[in-house]
Design an enzyme around this catalytic site. Sequence first.
Site, mmCIF file in Angstrom:
data_model
loop_
_atom_site.group_PDB
_atom_site.id
_atom_site.type_symbol
_atom_site.label_atom_id
_atom_site.label_comp_id
_atom_site.label_asym_id
_atom_site.label_seq_id
_atom_site.Cartn_x
_atom_site.Cartn_y
_atom_site.Cartn_z
ATOM 1 C CB ILE A 146 -0.950 0.017 1.214
ATOM 2 C CG1 ILE A 146 -1.995 -1.103 1.115
ATOM 3 C CG2 ILE A 146 -1.628 1.379 1.364
ATOM 4 C CD1 ILE A 146 -3.020 -0.914 0.020
ATOM 5 C CD GLU A 147 2.624 3.763 3.727
ATOM 6 O OE1 GLU A 147 3.114 4.713 3.114
ATOM 7 O OE2 GLU A 147 1.733 3.904 4.580
ATOM 8 C CB THR A 148 6.630 2.136 -1.531
ATOM 9 O OG1 THR A 148 7.009 0.827 -1.069
ATOM 10 C CG2 THR A 148 6.786 3.142 -0.411
ATOM 11 C CE1 TYR A 337 -1.594 3.461 4.389
ATOM 12 C CE2 TYR A 337 -1.996 2.668 6.613
ATOM 13 C CZ TYR A 337 -1.180 2.767 5.513
ATOM 14 O OH TYR A 337 0.063 2.172 5.534
#
Length: 356
Positions: A146-148, A337
Amino acid sequence: MPTLRAFLAPLGLLCLSSCLVACTTANEPTPAQAPAPSTPVAPAAEIAPTIPAELKEEFIQTQVKQGFTRAEVLAFLDKATYNQGVIDAMTRPWEAKPWHVYYPIFLTEKRLDAGLAFWKKHEKTIAKAAAKYQVDPQIIVAIIGIETFYGQYTGNYPVIDALYTLGFHYPPRATFFRKEFGELMKLVKEEHLDIDTLKGSYAGAMGYGQFIPSSYRHYAVDFDGSGNRDLLQSPEDAIGSVANYFHEHGWQANAPVALPLVNNSKAAPKAKVWAGEKLNYKVADILTPTLALADARDLDVSQKALLIELEQADHSDYWLGLNNFYVITRYNRSPLYSMAVYQFSQQLKEQHASKK
């Protein structure tokens, strides 16, 4: 331990948002990058605002007390440049969108395939981190995805510029980001990072797991045995560090994260929808005869919990968030999120198990 099998919804009454089919988007934006403009520097014609003298002096004195010389602090400040793009990105986060717009950006077939490939490639490291820190492996994989997008999109903003801009020119959260600007100065010295090439998100987060400087300093671990904590280039260090972060924030292995609810009333639930505060409710405060668990299970009704609302196009879905959901919000305070991370982790878990 008090348990509950009451307040259960009849089968077929709930359309679970976790069952929605992921759709691939043209780009794979992340929380760090989705709102970012294509040019991470201020326009040449723009005149950068100056820092009030007393605020600058306050920062200098704070850093001097941390062991730096005045000359070192001034040199660090001189390296930083105001970036209007950072302010623009900060004021339009993806988390401000409704759930039905938000989740298709992150729950995609493309991201799922990349997550399964990452898990397969780093199977031993992920299993080692999960066992050492008692964190479910799918959560580790989900966070990095999800982050990168597994290190593919780590951000193009100079970290020093992002934190300088937010710390001195973004009043709503200036105190927090000014502290992170100071933490960055310590981090660069401790980890021997090149401040001139250090890039990250518009909020100053770095590496595979998008750690801000204070989190990098406090939770990063050397998991590949190289002798340094490299969250920028080492997926092994990132895996171990994400697991350590969740462990330190109270993750409970194999415990439920969030449970779907059915609202059998046209009225909104009596319990307040969670909005970032500390956990004040217990399960028993949220469940009622009209707001029920979707599936029968034994549940300790005395444990702390929160109520999640997911805005669909024509209605709202409700979920019961438990301790582990709250822990995910320690990574990012947005319930959207956290739900995206949880639902993605479940997709990963199911698909990973089916391929064994």
